[in-house]
Design a protein around this motif. Structure first.
Motif, PDB file in Angstrom:
ATOM      1  N   GLY A 202      19.795 -40.579  -5.326  1.00  0.00           N
ATOM      2  CA  GLY A 202      18.571 -39.975  -4.527  1.00  0.00           C
ATOM      3  C   GLY A 202      17.188 -40.283  -5.173  1.00  0.00           C
ATOM      4  N   GLY A 203      16.270 -40.956  -4.610  1.00  0.00           N
ATOM      5  CA  GLY A 203      14.909 -41.231  -4.951  1.00  0.00           C
ATOM      6  C   GLY A 203      14.909 -42.903  -5.352  1.00  0.00           C
ATOM      7  N   MET A 204      15.804 -43.597  -5.568  1.00  0.00           N
ATOM      8  CA  MET A 204      16.244 -44.933  -5.922  1.00  0.00           C
ATOM      9  C   MET A 204      15.737 -45.868  -4.916  1.00  0.00           C
ATOM     10  N   SER A 208      17.286 -42.738   0.040  1.00  0.00           N
ATOM     11  CA  SER A 208      16.586 -41.558   0.402  1.00  0.00           C
ATOM     12  C   SER A 208      15.924 -40.969  -0.717  1.00  0.00           C
ATOM     13  N   PRO A 209      14.573 -40.047  -0.608  1.00  0.00           N
ATOM     14  CA  PRO A 209      14.427 -39.330  -1.629  1.00  0.00           C
ATOM     15  C   PRO A 209      15.406 -38.318  -2.003  1.00  0.00           C
ATOM     16  N   LEU A 210      15.555 -37.783  -3.176  1.00  0.00           N
ATOM     17  CA  LEU A 210      16.452 -36.684  -3.781  1.00  0.00           C
ATOM     18  C   LEU A 210      15.956 -35.466  -2.848  1.00  0.00           C
ATOM     19  N   SER A 211      16.906 -34.626  -2.308  1.00  0.00           N
ATOM     20  CA  SER A 211      16.460 -33.537  -1.607  1.00  0.00           C
ATOM     21  C   SER A 211      16.432 -32.336  -2.615  1.00  0.00           C
ATOM     22  N   LEU A 212      15.461 -32.079  -3.358  1.00  0.00           N
ATOM     23  CA  LEU A 212      15.104 -31.226  -4.152  1.00  0.00           C
ATOM     24  C   LEU A 212      13.761 -30.979  -4.417  1.00  0.00           C
ATOM     25  N   SER A 213      13.369 -29.647  -4.105  1.00  0.00           N
ATOM     26  CA  SER A 213      12.098 -29.224  -4.348  1.00  0.00           C
ATOM     27  C   SER A 213      11.998 -28.576  -5.788  1.00  0.00           C
ATOM     28  N   LEU A 214      11.016 -28.993  -6.574  1.00  0.00           N
ATOM     29  CA  LEU A 214      10.622 -28.407  -8.093  1.00  0.00           C
ATOM     30  C   LEU A 214       9.738 -26.825  -7.704  1.00  0.00           C
ATOM     31  N   GLU A 215       9.397 -26.443  -6.607  1.00  0.00           N
ATOM     32  CA  GLU A 215       8.876 -25.228  -6.597  1.00  0.00           C
ATOM     33  C   GLU A 215       9.512 -24.250  -7.061  1.00  0.00           C
ATOM     34  N   GLY A 216       9.137 -23.384  -7.978  1.00  0.00           N
ATOM     35  CA  GLY A 216       9.875 -22.259  -8.582  1.00  0.00           C
ATOM     36  C   GLY A 216      10.635 -22.882  -9.822  1.00  0.00           C
ATOM     37  N   TYR A 228      15.306 -45.864 -12.593  1.00  0.00           N
ATOM     38  CA  TYR A 228      14.047 -46.681 -13.158  1.00  0.00           C
ATOM     39  C   TYR A 228      13.515 -47.523 -11.944  1.00  0.00           C
ATOM     40  N   THR A 229      14.216 -47.559 -11.113  1.00  0.00           N
ATOM     41  CA  THR A 229      13.502 -48.206  -9.700  1.00  0.00           C
ATOM     42  C   THR A 229      13.466 -47.520  -8.553  1.00  0.00           C
ATOM     43  N   PRO A 230      12.285 -46.914  -8.234  1.00  0.00           N
ATOM     44  CA  PRO A 230      11.073 -47.333  -8.960  1.00  0.00           C
ATOM     45  C   PRO A 230      10.851 -46.411 -10.326  1.00  0.00           C
ATOM     46  N   LEU A 231       9.764 -46.801 -10.967  1.00  0.00           N
ATOM     47  CA  LEU A 231       9.517 -46.298 -12.423  1.00  0.00           C
ATOM     48  C   LEU A 231       9.030 -44.568 -12.099  1.00  0.00           C
ATOM     49  N   GLN A 232       8.401 -44.334 -11.016  1.00  0.00           N
ATOM     50  CA  GLN A 232       8.052 -43.064 -10.729  1.00  0.00           C
ATOM     51  C   GLN A 232       8.716 -42.691  -9.477  1.00  0.00           C
ATOM     52  N   THR A 233       9.746 -41.794  -9.365  1.00  0.00           N
ATOM     53  CA  THR A 233      10.564 -41.641  -8.206  1.00  0.00           C
ATOM     54  C   THR A 233       9.703 -40.416  -7.435  1.00  0.00           C
ATOM     55  N   PRO A 234       9.805 -39.965  -6.317  1.00  0.00           N
ATOM     56  CA  PRO A 234       9.184 -38.882  -5.873  1.00  0.00           C
ATOM     57  C   PRO A 234       9.458 -37.662  -6.733  1.00  0.00           C
ATOM     58  N   LEU A 235      10.734 -37.311  -7.170  1.00  0.00           N
ATOM     59  CA  LEU A 235      11.085 -36.357  -8.241  1.00  0.00           C
ATOM     60  C   LEU A 235      10.123 -36.355  -9.317  1.00  0.00           C
TER      61      LEU A 235
END
Length: 287
Positions: A202-204, A208-216, A228-235
């Motif tokens: 997820g996020g590669m 599709s982006p990883l379905s995980l919110s870091l809220e909380g 590492y592709t991309p270097l900065q994932t949505p996560l």
């Protein structure tokens, strides 16, 4: 002696996979070889599953061949061609390194060491003892993360995967050391987590982006994305916005390559030469 004759007598290692064109391992190892002034070569070779055993055994007949790294989809097949298997490879059920010891092929797995090293560089030794670790994923990367995380002596490892059955299977394999959490309940683990690991795709790039919110998420938690592709994932982008330290998979790639390099070429990989930036620049040039 001609250049082609010299090349034939050079020690060489390689990485094999299918696909393999994307691999950064040749750039990584060749950079280290040049820095140390070692006259050797590290190649990238496409090998299909159908030809794997035949091709690998042929390499070990070459007196200039010093070893190979193995990537997807061959990590399990690498165990089957080996005469000896390290404890790390046995526990992971996969090998990413093959070398010759005497007249036998020895399989090892450096992914576990590669996974741990960046964490120990980020936090003092012993920091993770008694902490809570959350792993997202259910494949080979998640398994390496579990084995590595267990070596850190955490209080608890929570595992969640989009396919709940895969998480349950890993929970059973590692008995009471891993707690499987239903995918729909994955966010319940965040308030107490000290380390979040994305060991899924997820996020590669192209996924599709990883379905995980870091809220909380626990305020001091570290976010470790093995991609590492991309270097900065949505996560990792979200982690940065929320003030969390982050690690990407490039740190693991470099760390897992170091023991292989030493096994192949008889020298420790050099430090202090900016290898991570070399790899980042190569990735930035890709379309």
């Amino acid at each position: 002696m001609s250049q082609s004759e010299q090349n034939k007598k050079r020690p060489f290692a390689c990485v094999v996979g299918d696909p393999i064109a994307h691999s950064l391992s040749p750039l990584l190892h060749q950079t280290w070889l040049r820095a140390l002034g070692i006259d050797a070569e590290y190649r990238r070779l496409h090998v299909s599953s159908a030809d794997f055993e035949k091709e690998i055994l042929a390499f070990f007949e070459n007196k200039n061949f010093v070893g190979m790294n193995v990537t997807l989809p061959h990590k399990k097949a690498a165990l089957e061609v080996a005469d000896m298997v390290s404890e790390e490879a046995k526990s992971a059920g996969a090998a990413n390194s093959l070398v010759q010891k005497g007249d036998q092929i020895y399989a090892h797995n450096t992914d576990i060491e590669g996974f741990i090293a960046p964490l120990l560089a980020q936090r003092p030794e012993g920091f993770w003892r008694g902490k809570q670790i959350v792993i997202i994923g259910g494949g080979g990367a998640a398994q390496a993360a579990i084995i590595g995380a267990l070596k850190l002596n955490p209080q608890q490892i929570v595992l969640s995967n989009r396919t709940n059955e895969k998480a349950a299977k890993l929970e059973k394999r590692y008995e009471n050391k891993v707690q499987a959490l239903l995918w729909q309940e994955r966010h319940d683990a965040l308030p107490h987590a000290d380390l979040i690991i994305n060991a899924s795709a997820g996020g590669m790039t192209g996924k599709s982006p990883l379905s995980l919110s870091l809220e909380g998420l626990n305020k001091g938690a570290l976010v470790y994305d093995l991609i590492y592709t991309p270097l900065q994932t949505p996560l990792l982008a979200e982690a940065k916005v929320r003030g969390h330290d982050g690690l990407n998979g490039l740190d693991m790639l470099i760390a897992q390559a170091r023991p292989s390099f030493e096994a192949f070429f008889g020298h420790k990989a050099p430090t202090g030469i900016g290898i991570k930036r070399v790899l980042e620049q190569a990735l930035e040039k890709r379309p």
